[in-house]
Design a protein around this motif. Structure first.
Motif, PDB file in Angstrom:
ATOM      1  N   ALA A 122      -0.436  15.730 -31.515  1.00  0.00           N
ATOM      2  CA  ALA A 122      -0.765  15.456 -30.114  1.00  0.00           C
ATOM      3  C   ALA A 122      -2.089  14.707 -29.989  1.00  0.00           C
TER       4      ALA A 122
ATOM      5  N   PHE B 250      -2.569  10.843 -28.629  1.00  0.00           N
ATOM      6  CA  PHE B 250      -3.480  10.602 -27.507  1.00  0.00           C
ATOM      7  C   PHE B 250      -4.538   9.577 -27.888  1.00  0.00           C
ATOM      8  N   ASP B 251      -5.209   9.795 -29.034  1.00  0.00           N
ATOM      9  CA  ASP B 251      -6.260   8.881 -29.482  1.00  0.00           C
ATOM     10  C   ASP B 251      -5.711   7.483 -29.753  1.00  0.00           C
TER      11      ASP B 251
ATOM     12  N   GLU C 298      -5.050   5.694 -26.483  1.00  0.00           N
ATOM     13  CA  GLU C 298      -6.317   5.389 -25.820  1.00  0.00           C
ATOM     14  C   GLU C 298      -6.968   4.124 -26.376  1.00  0.00           C
TER      15      GLU C 298
END
Length: 157
Positions: free
Chosen positions: A29, A33-34, A37
């Motif tokens: 997760a 996400f990173d 981004e």
């Protein structure tokens, strides 16, 4: 489609091989996400994205399927996992040591294990960049996050 927008807007791991431990799912997760981004992802010969990436393991091979944000097919790359096997095995071993050390070791011991873990992770990231050369342009941070996802898939498989 924004011309020249060479980035990922979505990443999906193939779920056909089931779920992993909570620690591994957390790593997945955070990496996704990173990655979304901040990334540089440039399929060679394509005008631009953003892109959706599906990552799967099929017959012990890594399958990267790339589509545009709207769902149009861009390319699929199939990579042998052979160059990654030793690195992934070493990475899993040192991760187990790291998680154990967090519970029982001194901060300096944890730091030493973490430095080793990062070194192996960097080696895997460089190998991934090399294997994608001429197919997909990625920067080192993107390669690191993608390598984490490869490890998560491998761990589940």
């Amino acid at each position: 489609m924004a011309n020249g927008d060479f980035r990922l807007c979505d990443v999906v791991l193939d779920d056909s091989i089931g779920r992993a431990t909570p620690d591994v799912e957390h790593e997945r997760a955070v990496a996704i996400f990173d990655l979304i981004e901040e990334n540089r992802f440039e399929p060679i010969g394509h005008a631009g994205g953003p892109y959706r990436l599906n990552i799967a393991l099929v017959d012990h091979k890594l399958v990267l399927t790339i589509r545009t944000e709207e769902g149009g097919a861009v390319s699929t790359h199939i990579l042998s996992l052979t160059p990654f096997r030793r690195i992934i095995k070493d990475y899993f071993m040192i991760c187990e040591s790291y998680y154990e050390a967090i519970r029982t070791s001194t901060p300096s011991q944890i730091e030493a294990i973490d430095m080793g873990r990062r070194g192996i992770h960097n080696e895997g990231s460089e190998t991934l960049q090399d294997r994608l050369k001429g197919k997909i342009g990625i920067d080192f941070d993107t390669a690191r996050r993608l390598f984490t996802l490869v490890c998560v898939l491998y761990w589940r498989g």
